[in-house]
Design a protein around this motif. Structure first.
Motif, short mmCIF file in Angstrom:
data_model
loop_
_atom_site.label_atom_id
_atom_site.label_comp_id
_atom_site.label_asym_id
_atom_site.label_seq_id
_atom_site.Cartn_x
_atom_site.Cartn_y
_atom_site.Cartn_z
N LEU A 158 27.82 44.18 22.01
CA LEU A 158 28.55 43.04 22.56
C LEU A 158 29.89 42.85 21.88
N ASP A 159 29.98 43.21 20.62
CA ASP A 159 31.25 43.15 19.92
C ASP A 159 32.25 44.11 20.55
N ASN A 160 31.83 45.33 20.84
CA ASN A 160 32.72 46.30 21.48
C ASN A 160 33.10 45.88 22.89
N LEU A 161 32.18 45.20 23.58
CA LEU A 161 32.48 44.72 24.93
C LEU A 161 33.31 43.44 24.92
N GLU A 162 33.48 42.84 23.74
CA GLU A 162 34.26 41.60 23.56
C GLU A 162 33.70 40.48 24.43
N MET A 163 32.38 40.41 24.50
CA MET A 163 31.73 39.34 25.26
C MET A 163 31.43 38.16 24.33
N THR A 164 31.42 36.98 24.88
CA THR A 164 31.18 35.77 24.11
C THR A 164 29.88 35.11 24.54
N VAL A 165 29.41 34.22 23.68
CA VAL A 165 28.17 33.48 23.95
C VAL A 165 28.51 32.06 24.37
N ASP A 166 27.96 31.63 25.48
CA ASP A 166 28.14 30.26 25.95
C ASP A 166 27.01 29.41 25.37
N LYS A 167 27.32 28.65 24.33
CA LYS A 167 26.29 27.88 23.63
C LYS A 167 26.27 26.42 24.08
N ASN A 168 26.55 26.21 25.35
CA ASN A 168 26.52 24.85 25.89
C ASN A 168 25.08 24.46 26.25
N LEU A 169 24.24 24.42 25.21
CA LEU A 169 22.84 24.10 25.42
C LEU A 169 22.30 23.43 24.17
N SER A 170 21.67 22.29 24.35
CA SER A 170 21.13 21.55 23.22
C SER A 170 19.88 22.25 22.69
N GLY A 171 19.69 22.20 21.40
CA GLY A 171 18.48 22.75 20.83
C GLY A 171 18.70 23.31 19.45
N GLN A 172 17.66 23.27 18.63
CA GLN A 172 17.73 23.91 17.32
C GLN A 172 17.71 25.41 17.50
N LEU A 173 18.57 26.12 16.77
CA LEU A 173 18.71 27.56 16.94
C LEU A 173 17.84 28.30 15.94
N ASN A 174 17.27 29.41 16.38
CA ASN A 174 16.50 30.25 15.47
C ASN A 174 17.42 31.24 14.76
N ASN A 175 16.87 32.18 14.01
CA ASN A 175 17.67 33.11 13.23
C ASN A 175 18.53 34.03 14.10
N CYS A 176 18.08 34.26 15.32
CA CYS A 176 18.86 35.11 16.23
C CYS A 176 19.96 34.34 16.95
N GLY A 177 19.95 33.00 16.83
CA GLY A 177 20.96 32.18 17.48
C GLY A 177 20.53 31.59 18.79
N ASN A 178 19.24 31.70 19.15
CA ASN A 178 18.73 31.17 20.41
C ASN A 178 18.00 29.84 20.18
N PRO A 179 18.05 28.93 21.17
CA PRO A 179 17.33 27.66 21.05
C PRO A 179 15.82 27.89 20.96
N ILE A 180 15.17 27.02 20.22
CA ILE A 180 13.72 27.10 20.07
C ILE A 180 13.07 26.18 21.09
N ILE A 181 12.12 26.72 21.82
CA ILE A 181 11.44 25.93 22.85
C ILE A 181 10.74 24.74 22.21
N GLY A 182 11.00 23.53 22.79
CA GLY A 182 10.30 22.33 22.36
C GLY A 182 10.99 21.55 21.28
N ILE A 183 12.14 22.05 20.75
CA ILE A 183 12.87 21.31 19.71
C ILE A 183 14.25 20.99 20.25
N GLU A 184 14.56 19.70 20.42
CA GLU A 184 15.81 19.28 21.03
C GLU A 184 16.69 18.55 20.03
N ILE A 185 17.99 18.82 20.08
CA ILE A 185 18.99 18.05 19.35
C ILE A 185 20.14 17.78 20.30
N ASN A 186 21.12 17.01 19.87
CA ASN A 186 22.17 16.56 20.79
C ASN A 186 23.56 17.07 20.41
N ASN A 187 23.62 18.14 19.67
CA ASN A 187 24.93 18.68 19.30
C ASN A 187 25.04 20.13 19.71
#
Length: 435
Positions: free
Chosen positions: A385-414
């Motif tokens: 993805l770095d070579n493709l110069e793609m970005t991540v759209d993180k417009n989603l509430s939730g606590q992130l895991n080590n990979c950077g993805n939201p964890i199911i069932g845990i919500e935050i507002n930032n």
């Protein structure tokens, strides 16, 4: 010539690879030819030591052919001709060996012709540099380092190919001059921008049973078919982007995609990256709901971590293998994840996933051979993805895991901001380059 022998190590990729290119200015002088028959004969009807564009029913590509042979005897007693025919494309070097018997200086060779593919390892000696390539049945993928060496070649233009560590094949200066042109060509899709962003997909941090995990992953894995064979890809975005290896579609700008439910659609190649061996295809906005896989874009996997490979080896659809991360390897242009999960030709472009179903790599090669097992490799998804110069759209509430993805069932507002990849330093110090 030395006796032909078999090497014990090979590097396999899923399909034959060629390049669609934007020719440079000298392309106006390139001759176009048609090859109606297979070039793998002792006397192919092709020009040698010349950069040409081949047009046939399977596609168009640029190529340089070289022939080198030596005769033994043939005046008083029947002699023998031993020869090597080499085909150079932007992506591959193909070597074909032949032997003719009952040869003389007047009538030529009247005996049978024996043929064989050109081994499984070659050492390319270019000036003072040596490049070792591993292949299968005489086909060897060209490394970015070798292309760069040809592009920068000056002065000493001596070239030799040592086949299987025993057979020396000298390449003449005329062929070398044409190879500098061949490896200076530019892929027409190498710099295309991809506007779609990677959407975050919530994942569970509870390790699921393997059967349930696979049932969630399989619908996102696809078969990629071209005129040159079958490979694998997986859904990257809901808007119809699919990721695979560049070598899978390097000779074609289109491919047929078969989804898990057997639906078949045509995809257009929108981006190819030579250095990371990654390509992106688009099937457009389909009426069916596409299910992208979650991407582990913020962390390299740990050594010993469990992983799963899914693909279409030898056209066996949706084959699942599992193993561990055996190493993280650095080359000049790639970060490779080494695994003992079984991968074979046809797995190329398929996902390598962690135990939560997040993609950590894109399978692209294996090393195997006599007495060697369990050496598979995937391009790191962070590298891709770095070579493709793609970005991540993180417009989603939730606590992130080590990979950077939201964890199911845990919500935050930032919700987090959108930012380019990669996002972190490597967990491991760089390891020795992959040999």
């Amino acid at each position: 010539m030395n006796k032909f022998c078999r090497s014990v190590i090979v590097l396999l990729t899923a399909s034959i690879s060629f390049l669609t290119v934007i020719p440079p200015t000298f392309s106006q002088q390139i001759r176009q030819i048609n090859i109606e028959n297979d070039w793998r004969t002792s006397d192919p009807d092709v020009p040698f030591s010349e950069l040409v564009k081949v047009n046939n029913s399977l596609g168009n590509y640029y190529v340089v052919f070289d022939k080198n042979y030596q005769k033994y005897g043939g005046w008083i007693t029947a002699g023998t001709e031993l020869g090597v025919i080499t085909r150079f494309t932007y992506d591959e070097i193909d070597i074909f060996l032949y032997r003719k018997d009952r040869c003389d200086g007047i009538l030529g060779c009247l005996g049978a012709t024996q043929v064989q593919q050109g081994g499984e390892t070659i050492d390319i000696i270019l000036g003072s540099d040596v490049f070792t390539l591993y292949g299968d049945n005489g086909t060897f993928p060209v490394s970015p380092q070798l292309r760069k060496a040809f592009q920068n070649l000056q002065g000493n233009r001596n070239m030799r190919i040592v086949i299987n560590k025993t057979l020396n094949n000298d390449i003449g200066g005329g062929t070398v001059n044409q190879l500098t042109k061949l490896y200076s060509l530019v892929d027409s899709l190498a710099s295309n921008s991809i506007n779609d962003k990677i959407a975050l997909i919530p994942v569970s941090q509870q390790e699921a049973e393997l059967e349930k995990l696979i049932s969630n992953i399989i619908p996102s894995v696809v078969k990629v078919q071209t005129n040159f064979g079958d490979a694998t890809g997986f859904i990257l975005t809901k808007n119809g982007l699919i990721i695979t290896n560049r070598h899978v579609v390097s000779r074609s700008n289109k491919a047929q995609i078969t989804f898990y439910d057997k639906t078949k659609v045509e995809a257009v190649v929108v981006r190819r990256d030579t250095n990371a061996d990654i390509a992106v295809l688009s099937v457009g906005n389909l009426s069916a709901q596409l299910k992208p896989l979650p991407i582990c874009y913020q962390k390299y996997p740990n050594l010993g971590e469990s992983v799963i490979a899914i693909g279409n080896p030898l056209s066996l659809s949706n084959t699942i293998t599992r193993g561990i991360v055996s190493g993280i390897r650095e080359t000049e242009s790639q970060t490779l994840i080494q695994t003992d999960a079984a991968v074979n030709p046809g797995n190329s472009g398929g996902p390598l996933l962690n135990k939560y179903g997040e993609v950590v790599g894109v399978v692209n090669a294996r090393i195997g051979g006599a007495g060697i097992q369990g050496l598979g490799f995937a391009v790191s998804i962070i590298n891709a993805l770095d070579n493709l110069e793609m970005t991540v759209d993180k417009n989603l509430s939730g606590q992130l895991n080590n990979c950077g993805n939201p964890i199911i069932g845990i919500e935050i507002n930032n919700p987090q901001e959108t930012r380019p990849l990669p996002l972190l330093q490597k967990d491991l110090s760089p390891l020795p380059p992959l040999k």
